[in-house]
Design a protein around this motif. Structure first.
Motif, mmCIF file in Angstrom:
data_model
loop_
_atom_site.group_PDB
_atom_site.id
_atom_site.type_symbol
_atom_site.label_atom_id
_atom_site.label_comp_id
_atom_site.label_asym_id
_atom_site.label_seq_id
_atom_site.Cartn_x
_atom_site.Cartn_y
_atom_site.Cartn_z
ATOM 1 N N ILE A 42 0.861 -1.197 0.000
ATOM 2 C CA ILE A 42 0.000 0.000 0.000
ATOM 3 C C ILE A 42 0.887 1.232 0.000
ATOM 4 N N LEU A 43 0.538 2.202 -0.839
ATOM 5 C CA LEU A 43 1.318 3.431 -0.946
ATOM 6 C C LEU A 43 0.366 4.621 -1.000
ATOM 7 N N VAL A 44 0.562 5.573 -0.087
ATOM 8 C CA VAL A 44 -0.196 6.834 -0.072
ATOM 9 C C VAL A 44 0.793 7.962 0.120
ATOM 10 N N SER A 45 0.693 8.993 -0.705
ATOM 11 C CA SER A 45 1.598 10.135 -0.600
ATOM 12 C C SER A 45 0.854 11.330 -0.003
ATOM 13 N N THR A 46 1.611 12.222 0.604
ATOM 14 C CA THR A 46 1.006 13.421 1.206
ATOM 15 C C THR A 46 0.517 14.395 0.140
ATOM 16 N N LYS A 47 1.057 14.297 -1.083
ATOM 17 C CA LYS A 47 0.648 15.211 -2.146
ATOM 18 C C LYS A 47 -0.790 14.969 -2.581
ATOM 19 N N ASN A 48 -1.208 13.686 -2.565
ATOM 20 C CA ASN A 48 -2.570 13.349 -2.994
ATOM 21 C C ASN A 48 -3.161 12.346 -2.015
ATOM 22 N N PRO A 49 -3.624 12.786 -0.860
ATOM 23 C CA PRO A 49 -4.070 11.857 0.192
ATOM 24 C C PRO A 49 -5.338 11.086 -0.148
ATOM 25 N N ASN A 50 -6.073 11.509 -1.171
ATOM 26 C CA ASN A 50 -7.296 10.798 -1.553
ATOM 27 C C ASN A 50 -7.029 9.592 -2.443
ATOM 28 N N VAL A 51 -5.783 9.454 -2.896
ATOM 29 C CA VAL A 51 -5.428 8.358 -3.806
ATOM 30 C C VAL A 51 -4.579 7.342 -3.052
ATOM 31 N N ALA A 82 -16.514 -5.566 -9.941
ATOM 32 C CA ALA A 82 -16.608 -5.513 -8.481
ATOM 33 C C ALA A 82 -16.457 -4.099 -7.935
ATOM 34 N N TYR A 83 -15.593 -3.283 -8.553
ATOM 35 C CA TYR A 83 -15.212 -2.009 -7.940
ATOM 36 C C TYR A 83 -15.697 -0.769 -8.682
ATOM 37 N N GLY A 84 -16.079 -0.896 -9.935
ATOM 38 C CA GLY A 84 -16.611 0.242 -10.668
ATOM 39 C C GLY A 84 -15.624 1.396 -10.799
ATOM 40 N N VAL A 85 -16.120 2.619 -10.618
ATOM 41 C CA VAL A 85 -15.308 3.812 -10.878
ATOM 42 C C VAL A 85 -14.343 4.122 -9.740
ATOM 43 N N VAL A 86 -14.492 3.455 -8.618
ATOM 44 C CA VAL A 86 -13.617 3.753 -7.482
ATOM 45 C C VAL A 86 -12.189 3.286 -7.749
ATOM 46 N N VAL A 87 -12.040 2.251 -8.564
ATOM 47 C CA VAL A 87 -10.739 1.625 -8.786
ATOM 48 C C VAL A 87 -10.347 1.737 -10.252
ATOM 49 N N HIS A 88 -9.081 2.089 -10.466
ATOM 50 C CA HIS A 88 -8.515 2.143 -11.816
ATOM 51 C C HIS A 88 -7.300 1.217 -11.876
ATOM 52 N N ILE A 89 -7.219 0.379 -12.893
ATOM 53 C CA ILE A 89 -6.106 -0.570 -13.027
ATOM 54 C C ILE A 89 -4.953 0.124 -13.732
ATOM 55 N N LEU A 90 -3.774 0.125 -13.110
ATOM 56 C CA LEU A 90 -2.593 0.728 -13.715
ATOM 57 C C LEU A 90 -1.882 -0.292 -14.604
ATOM 58 N N ASP A 91 -1.530 0.127 -15.779
ATOM 59 C CA ASP A 91 -0.825 -0.738 -16.732
ATOM 60 C C ASP A 91 0.401 0.002 -17.260
ATOM 61 N N PRO A 92 1.610 -0.484 -16.995
ATOM 62 C CA PRO A 92 1.920 -1.735 -16.292
ATOM 63 C C PRO A 92 1.835 -1.558 -14.771
ATOM 64 N N LEU A 99 -0.377 -6.902 -10.153
ATOM 65 C CA LEU A 99 -1.518 -5.994 -10.300
ATOM 66 C C LEU A 99 -1.310 -4.768 -9.421
ATOM 67 N N THR A 100 -1.615 -3.595 -9.952
ATOM 68 C CA THR A 100 -1.625 -2.363 -9.155
ATOM 69 C C THR A 100 -2.946 -1.644 -9.393
ATOM 70 N N LEU A 101 -3.657 -1.364 -8.309
ATOM 71 C CA LEU A 101 -4.939 -0.667 -8.376
ATOM 72 C C LEU A 101 -4.789 0.738 -7.803
ATOM 73 N N LYS A 102 -5.389 1.688 -8.486
ATOM 74 C CA LYS A 102 -5.402 3.067 -8.014
ATOM 75 C C LYS A 102 -6.792 3.351 -7.452
ATOM 76 N N LEU A 103 -6.872 3.534 -6.130
ATOM 77 C CA LEU A 103 -8.148 3.750 -5.452
ATOM 78 C C LEU A 103 -8.363 5.237 -5.225
ATOM 79 N N ASN A 104 -9.466 5.746 -5.719
ATOM 80 C CA ASN A 104 -9.845 7.137 -5.477
ATOM 81 C C ASN A 104 -10.848 7.135 -4.322
ATOM 82 N N LEU A 105 -10.359 7.401 -3.113
ATOM 83 C CA LEU A 105 -11.207 7.318 -1.926
ATOM 84 C C LEU A 105 -12.290 8.395 -1.894
#
Length: 475
Positions: A42-51, A82-92, A99-105
């Motif tokens: 899990i990775l969260v940065s201070t620049k974008n705390p909602n992601v 399962a996740y709809g618009v909340v989750v975006h799959i990062l490629d690569p 797998l890496t998922l980008k969650l927009n909280l």
């Protein structure tokens, strides 16, 4: 028997904490591994705390189980559904992960109940991804069809470089598990366990369960499977799944139970080993006591005029030593006064003259409190005055505290594993609190009961920690 839960406890706890503190710009960088070599980051940065970036590494597939783009077949579609618009799959994905998922909280549902349900689903990403191809096959079974353009014998990964097999027909799907264990003792226990598992299926109360078979050799359904994939030192287990087993909500449970069947067996094999070791130790201790009693009578105790005074002095010194040990333990807790009250709630504590005995006393107290808590929730769940909407959460608490009770044992004290086991017990209590919060159970008696359990548990944890710190580290 205990069934594993689909959601990752640590992942769910992290997501809940993050959602509750979105206004705080906190940096997170967590790595952990769960059973069958599934790794998370899990990775969260201070620049974008909602992601929040969630990366998952899956078990290495064997040659017969093919991944497409680093993922099992149907995984991408399953994630989107399962996740709809909340989750975006990062490629690569990030390096070292499948797998890496980008969650927009910020896009989570505003309704608390729906938001919690979605977070639980995200924490179950392992089931969504690894169970995707199995889910596709079983969905076709529900409509009495087979998946087009798929081999009759389909291999799916479930452990590093190990697979299980699906043999699809329009009216049934046969699932075959080659059971492999590295340790010869595990193999013997697993073979016996699986044979009893098959016998238990024949009980009258399990007529609707999937038929189950065990054989020491590969079943005929696997004639088309590669020979190198059929090495199994604990035999082969087959389940026959019919459309009635995947109707409606049964589908999710069937997918998860089949995906984690090997882990389920491994868990109970280890529990059986621990139980056998405990019984053997107790048997040896009883034999030693019998031998001691058989020794010729020792010297008679010498009586002296001051024997009573000496005895009182000895007892006073011993109690002083016990109080010193209590103080050493209670300094590791948040509330020394509460800690002393807990330890002194059993008068025997004043006669515990060493750390081991005091730690045993504390864990016994914790076990008793856990048992009392189970009875409390049981009475509350069965009360006519209890809101029916709360009963499922209360029943979950009963199950969680029963499971946690199993981790509060004395066997880990000498092996320096007691605190690890107790962390698992605390996870079960946390699971209860999570279920109560999700169901909006805010009964004062419930909150007071859990607080009392935590007070006793914290003392047991402190005692076990002080004891382990005092033990020599094995070379």
């Amino acid at each position: 028997m205990i069934l594993l839960q689909s959601q990752s406890r640590f992942l769910l706890q992290t997501l809940l904490n993050r959602v509750q503190n979105l206004e705080k710009a906190v940096e997170l960088d967590y790595h952990w591994v769960e059973f069958n070599d599934v790794r998370y980051h899990i990775l969260v940065s201070t620049k974008n705390p909602n992601v929040l970036l969630l990366s998952v590494s899956l078990p290495t597939p064997p040659p017969e189980a093919v991944f497409m783009g680093g993922l099992p077949g149907g995984a991408i579609e399953a994630i989107k559904a399962a996740y709809g618009v909340v989750v975006h799959i990062l490629d690569p994905p990030r390096d070292g992960f499948n797998l890496t998922l980008k969650l927009n909280l910020a896009k989570l549902p505003p309704d608390e109940e729906h938001r919690y349900a979605l977070l639980v689903k995200i924490a179950s990403v392992r089931e969504v991804v690894l169970g995707a191809p199995l889910r596709v096959v079983l969905k076709h079974l529900a409509s009495r069809t087979v998946v087009p353009d798929v081999d009759r014998v389909l291999a799916l990964v479930h452990r590093p470089k190990e697979s299980f097999f699906l043999v699809s027909q329009p009216d049934k799907v046969t699932v075959v598990f080659p059971m492999r264990f590295k340790d010869s003792v595990d193999t013997a226990f697993a073979t016996s366990f699986l044979q009893e598992f098959v016998e238990a299926r024949r009980a009258a109360g399990l007529n609707n369960a999937p038929p189950c078979l065990w054989s020491p050799t590969p079943p005929l359904e696997l004639n088309e499977a590669p020979a190198e994939a059929l090495s199994a030192n604990a035999g082969f287990v087959s389940f026959v799944i019919f459309p009635r087993h995947v109707e409606g909500k049964k589908l999710d449970r069937t997918v998860w139970n089949l995906s984690t069947f090997h882990a389920y067996v491994s868990y109970h094999v280890k529990c059986s080993e621990g139980f056998m070791h405990t019984r053997m130790r107790r048997r040896v201790e009883s034999l030693i006591q019998a031998l001691d009693r058989a020794k010729p009578g020792g010297e008679e105790k010498k009586k002296s005029p001051n024997s009573r005074s000496f005895k009182r002095l000895t007892e006073a010194m011993s109690r002083a030593k016990s109080l010193k040990i209590m103080a050493q333990i209670c300094r590791q807790t948040e509330n020394i006064e509460v800690c002393l009250q807990v330890l002194l709630s059993r008068p025997q504590a004043l006669f515990r003259y060493d750390l081991m005995a005091m730690a045993e006393n504390a864990i016994q107290l914790s076990r008793k409190e856990s048992n009392d808590t189970v009875n409390f929730f049981n009475n509350l769940a069965n009360s006519k005055d209890t809101n029916p909407a709360f009963k499922q959460a209360l029943e979950n608490c009963i199950s969680n505290f029963k499971e946690g009770f199993m981790f509060l044992n004395l066997d880990g004290l000498e092996g320096r594993t007691a605190t690890f086991d107790m962390h698992n017990a605390y996870d079960k209590a946390f699971a209860c609190e999570t279920d109560l919060s999700a169901s909006k159970v805010a009964i004062d008696l419930v909150l007071a009961r859990i607080k009392k359990w935590k007070n006793v548990f914290s003392v047991a944890m402190a005692a076990a920690g002080v004891l382990e710190d005092s033990l020599p580290i094995p070379e």
